[in-house]
Design a protein around this motif. Structure first.
Motif, PDB file in Angstrom:
ATOM      1  N   GLY A  29       5.099  -4.852  -8.930  1.00 19.38           N
ATOM      2  CA  GLY A  29       5.081  -4.254  -7.522  1.00 19.38           C
ATOM      3  C   GLY A  29       4.928  -2.632  -7.434  1.00 19.38           C
ATOM      4  O   GLY A  29       4.974  -2.377  -6.200  1.00 19.38           O
ATOM      5  N   THR A  30       4.786  -1.904  -8.500  1.00 17.60           N
ATOM      6  CA  THR A  30       4.725  -0.443  -8.441  1.00 17.60           C
ATOM      7  C   THR A  30       3.578   0.134  -8.931  1.00 17.60           C
ATOM      8  O   THR A  30       3.126  -0.516 -10.276  1.00 17.60           O
ATOM      9  CB  THR A  30       6.000   0.073  -8.902  1.00 17.60           C
ATOM     10  N   ALA A 183      -3.821   0.115  -6.528  1.00 15.00           N
ATOM     11  CA  ALA A 183      -2.682  -0.158  -5.411  1.00 15.00           C
ATOM     12  C   ALA A 183      -2.629  -1.712  -5.040  1.00 15.00           C
ATOM     13  O   ALA A 183      -1.369  -2.243  -4.893  1.00 15.00           O
ATOM     14  CB  ALA A 183      -2.941   0.946  -4.214  1.00 15.00           C
ATOM     15  N   ARG A 184      -3.723  -2.267  -4.622  1.00 13.18           N
ATOM     16  CA  ARG A 184      -3.656  -3.747  -4.306  1.00 13.18           C
ATOM     17  C   ARG A 184      -3.022  -4.566  -4.960  1.00 13.18           C
ATOM     18  O   ARG A 184      -2.171  -5.457  -4.799  1.00 13.18           O
ATOM     19  CB  ARG A 184      -5.047  -4.315  -3.878  1.00 13.18           C
ATOM     20  N   ALA A 186      -0.752  -3.708  -7.349  1.00 14.01           N
ATOM     21  CA  ALA A 186       0.567  -3.575  -7.210  1.00 14.01           C
ATOM     22  C   ALA A 186       1.513  -4.155  -5.846  1.00 14.01           C
ATOM     23  O   ALA A 186       2.402  -4.802  -6.054  1.00 14.01           O
ATOM     24  CB  ALA A 186       1.093  -2.013  -7.147  1.00 14.01           C
ATOM     25  N   ARG A 187       0.712  -4.100  -4.945  1.00 17.46           N
ATOM     26  CA  ARG A 187       1.273  -4.750  -3.776  1.00 17.46           C
ATOM     27  C   ARG A 187       1.374  -6.447  -4.024  1.00 17.46           C
ATOM     28  O   ARG A 187       2.146  -7.030  -3.289  1.00 17.46           O
ATOM     29  CB  ARG A 187       0.149  -4.278  -2.703  1.00 17.46           C
ATOM     30  N   ALA A 188       0.274  -6.829  -4.768  1.00 15.61           N
ATOM     31  CA  ALA A 188       0.434  -8.285  -5.007  1.00 15.61           C
ATOM     32  C   ALA A 188       1.511  -8.837  -5.963  1.00 15.61           C
ATOM     33  O   ALA A 188       1.511  -9.837  -6.265  1.00 15.61           O
ATOM     34  CB  ALA A 188      -1.027  -8.564  -5.860  1.00 15.61           C
ATOM     35  N   TYR A 205      -2.547   7.365  -3.692  1.00 13.79           N
ATOM     36  CA  TYR A 205      -2.454   6.099  -4.107  1.00 13.79           C
ATOM     37  C   TYR A 205      -1.149   5.828  -5.014  1.00 13.79           C
ATOM     38  O   TYR A 205      -0.680   4.667  -4.699  1.00 13.79           O
ATOM     39  CB  TYR A 205      -3.764   5.655  -4.896  1.00 13.79           C
ATOM     40  N   ASP A 207       2.512   5.106  -6.065  1.00  9.13           N
ATOM     41  CA  ASP A 207       3.759   4.924  -5.767  1.00  9.13           C
ATOM     42  C   ASP A 207       4.665   5.724  -6.256  1.00  9.13           C
ATOM     43  O   ASP A 207       5.784   6.370  -5.677  1.00  9.13           O
ATOM     44  CB  ASP A 207       4.297   3.553  -5.880  1.00  9.13           C
TER      45      ASP A 207
END
Length: 257
Positions: A29-30, A183-184, A186-188, A205, A207
């Motif tokens: 997630g990061t 980034a997507r 990581a968000r997934a 971009y 985190d």
């Protein structure tokens, strides 16, 4: 869930210490970007953390297992790795190169099951390679080939993605697209670690930033907490202006410090 953790990794070669006591934890997630000047030990640290180099000291684990105890196939199912040097000398169709990302799942490029074919298709779409699937990879431009190798890593759909300078051969549009893609991911829920030389992309971009200088991690934290004019002067030797707004942090390097 896979977690890659490095504890006190050090590495020496030719009587010179290239990595010194580096520790970090890569969790799902990061999007973490590893930044530092040339020769600061970034690539060596990635290889140590993935068990591709034997450390002089320290250890690295994935899900609590020592990385050097994992078979290459077991490691590849947990971490997709995109190295800095990605030679390709054969006229292999682009689709087959990308399908190699499924090899750790026991799949041969010419015999894709439905799930594997969907993973390859998702990677092709993510890297904007539609229409190039049947091209011989050795006929592509450097930027196109860089996206093919990225798609190969993405096709593995491993919990962790580690990439060494993934945007180096790309023009500005694709640099932003690749950074946004990470980034997507990581968000997934994926853990993503990339070496990045473009500080503006890192500011936009990432985190989290890992800062390396002279083989050591000298800072570890969010962009807002760690990217300061003083640190940029210390690590990179540059003077920079940093503007913060509701849209995030904008960085402008103005010259030598």
């Amino acid at each position: 869930m896979s977690v890659l953790e490095a504890r006190g990794l050090s590495f020496e070669a030719g009587g010179r210490r290239l990595v010194a006591g580096a520790s970090f934890r890569l969790a799902p997630g990061t999007l973490t970007m590893l930044i530092g000047p040339n020769g600061s030990g970034k690539s060596s640290l990635l290889r140590l953390a993935l068990g591709l180099l034997p450390p002089s000291a320290g250890s690295a684990t994935i899900d609590g297992a020592e990385v050097r105890s994992l078979s290459p196939a077991a490691r590849a199912r947990k971490v997709a790795y995109l190295p800095q040097t990605r030679p390709l000398a054969w006229p292999v169709p682009v689709r087959d190169v990308i399908a190699l990302g499924r090899f750790a799942h026991g799949v041969a490029p010419g015999r894709l099951a439905a799930d594997d074919a969907r993973a390859v298709a998702r990677a092709i779409a993510a890297c904007r390679l539609a229409g190039l699937e049947d091209r011989a990879a050795d006929t592509l431009s450097g930027g196109e080939l860089a996206r093919v190798h990225l798609a190969r890593a993405l096709a593995a759909e491993a919990p962790l993605l580690v990439a060494d300078e993934p945007v180096a051969a790309l023009d500005p549009l694709y640099q932003h697209e690749v950074a946004a893609l990470f980034a997507r991911a990581a968000r997934a829920g994926h853990g993503v670690l990339t070496v990045m030389h473009d500080l503006a992309l890192a500011a936009r971009y990432a985190d989290r930033l890992l800062w390396m200088k002279d083989g050591a991690i000298v800072a570890d934290g969010t962009v807002e907490d760690t990217m300061t004019p003083a640190r940029l002067a210390d690590v990179f030797g540059v003077a920079a202006r940093i503007d913060r707004s509701a849209d995030g942090l904008a960085l402008a390097v103005t010259g030598p410090a």
